[in-house]
Design a protein around this motif. Structure first.
Motif, PDB file in Angstrom:
ATOM      1  N   TYR A 142      28.160  -4.639 -49.859  1.00 34.11           N
ATOM      2  CA  TYR A 142      27.451  -3.299 -49.703  1.00 34.11           C
ATOM      3  C   TYR A 142      26.534  -3.309 -51.035  1.00 34.11           C
ATOM      4  O   TYR A 142      25.344  -2.530 -50.993  1.00 34.11           O
ATOM      5  CB  TYR A 142      28.130  -2.304 -49.182  1.00 34.11           C
ATOM      6  CG  TYR A 142      28.490  -2.570 -47.871  1.00 34.11           C
ATOM      7  CD1 TYR A 142      27.630  -3.357 -46.719  1.00 34.11           C
ATOM      8  CD2 TYR A 142      29.676  -2.121 -47.466  1.00 34.11           C
ATOM      9  CE1 TYR A 142      28.434  -3.523 -45.520  1.00 34.11           C
ATOM     10  CE2 TYR A 142      30.221  -2.175 -46.165  1.00 34.11           C
ATOM     11  CZ  TYR A 142      29.597  -2.829 -45.226  1.00 34.11           C
ATOM     12  OH  TYR A 142      29.889  -3.143 -43.850  1.00 34.11           O
ATOM     13  N   GLU A 150      33.168   3.475 -38.741  1.00 33.87           N
ATOM     14  CA  GLU A 150      32.505   2.567 -39.467  1.00 33.87           C
ATOM     15  C   GLU A 150      31.536   1.846 -38.424  1.00 33.87           C
ATOM     16  O   GLU A 150      30.011   1.622 -38.848  1.00 33.87           O
ATOM     17  CB  GLU A 150      33.112   1.531 -40.272  1.00 33.87           C
ATOM     18  CG  GLU A 150      33.835   2.379 -41.383  1.00 33.87           C
ATOM     19  CD  GLU A 150      33.240   2.745 -42.619  1.00 33.87           C
ATOM     20  OE1 GLU A 150      32.070   2.375 -42.761  1.00 33.87           O
ATOM     21  OE2 GLU A 150      34.014   2.908 -43.675  1.00 33.87           O
ATOM     22  N   GLN A 158      28.727   3.760 -49.097  1.00 32.99           N
ATOM     23  CA  GLN A 158      29.649   2.666 -48.348  1.00 32.99           C
ATOM     24  C   GLN A 158      30.338   2.138 -49.565  1.00 32.99           C
ATOM     25  O   GLN A 158      31.487   1.728 -49.058  1.00 32.99           O
ATOM     26  CB  GLN A 158      28.510   1.968 -47.621  1.00 32.99           C
ATOM     27  CG  GLN A 158      29.458   1.210 -46.438  1.00 32.99           C
ATOM     28  CD  GLN A 158      30.026   2.257 -45.509  1.00 32.99           C
ATOM     29  OE1 GLN A 158      29.434   3.244 -45.494  1.00 32.99           O
ATOM     30  NE2 GLN A 158      30.877   1.912 -44.808  1.00 32.99           N
TER      31      GLN A 158
END
Length: 171
Positions: A25, A131, A47
């Motif tokens: 990420y 998520e 995140q």
């Protein structure tokens, strides 16, 4: 009750998967930062913090159960992107992979009749549902609104507002 060795090793591997998720990420955030989409970059930086928190929860659980944690090598992300939708689709695919991994951990805990670990993993199962929903919504929003400069701008502004909230320990 001592933690089953196979389950302990699998949870240790899950720590690595969570750390890899953070690493992956970061590359998404970098992509969007380079594109000038600071809101999308912010969303993925939050995140990153969530994935690190997940790894820390698992680490703490293993340590609290007298299981030696081993820090494994983190693979280098190898994804490259040619448009703003691709990182979002890769994120959804990755979250589905992590869900499968958590489900595998849960199955091992169930097979070992380790109800305490199952209770911990209940939190992760719920978290993965959130998520996947978030990742799916981002893909849908980009497909609906991202092709228009004003729509992309509005999405970017929306994602700038996201802040990290540390999860409470599920135990």
């Amino acid at each position: 009750m001592a933690l089953d060795a196979k389950l302990g090793d699998t949870l240790n591997e899950q720590i690595n998967r969570e750390l890899y998720s953070a690493y992956l990420y970061l590359t998404f955030a970098d992509y969007y930062e380079d594109r000038g989409l600071k809101g999308f970059a912010n969303w993925y930086m939050v995140q990153v913090q969530e994935e690190l928190a997940h790894a820390k929860i698992l680490r703490r659980y293993l340590l609290d159960n007298d299981y030696q944690v081993k820090m494994l090598a983190i693979a280098q992300p190898d994804k490259t992107f040619s448009n703003d939708l691709e990182p979002l689709e890769a994120g959804l695919e990755h979250e589905r992979y992590i869900t499968d991994s958590i489900n595998h951990c849960y199955q091992l805990a169930s097979d070992a009749h380790d109800f305490r670990t199952m209770q911990l993993l209940d939190w992760f199962v719920k978290e993965q549902g959130e998520e996947e929903t978030n990742a799916s919504d981002m893909v849908k929003n980009m497909k609906l609104f991202g092709g228009d400069p004003k729509g992309l701008y509005d999405l970017d502004r929306e994602y700038q507002a996201r802040v990290f909230t540390a999860p409470t320990m599920p135990m």
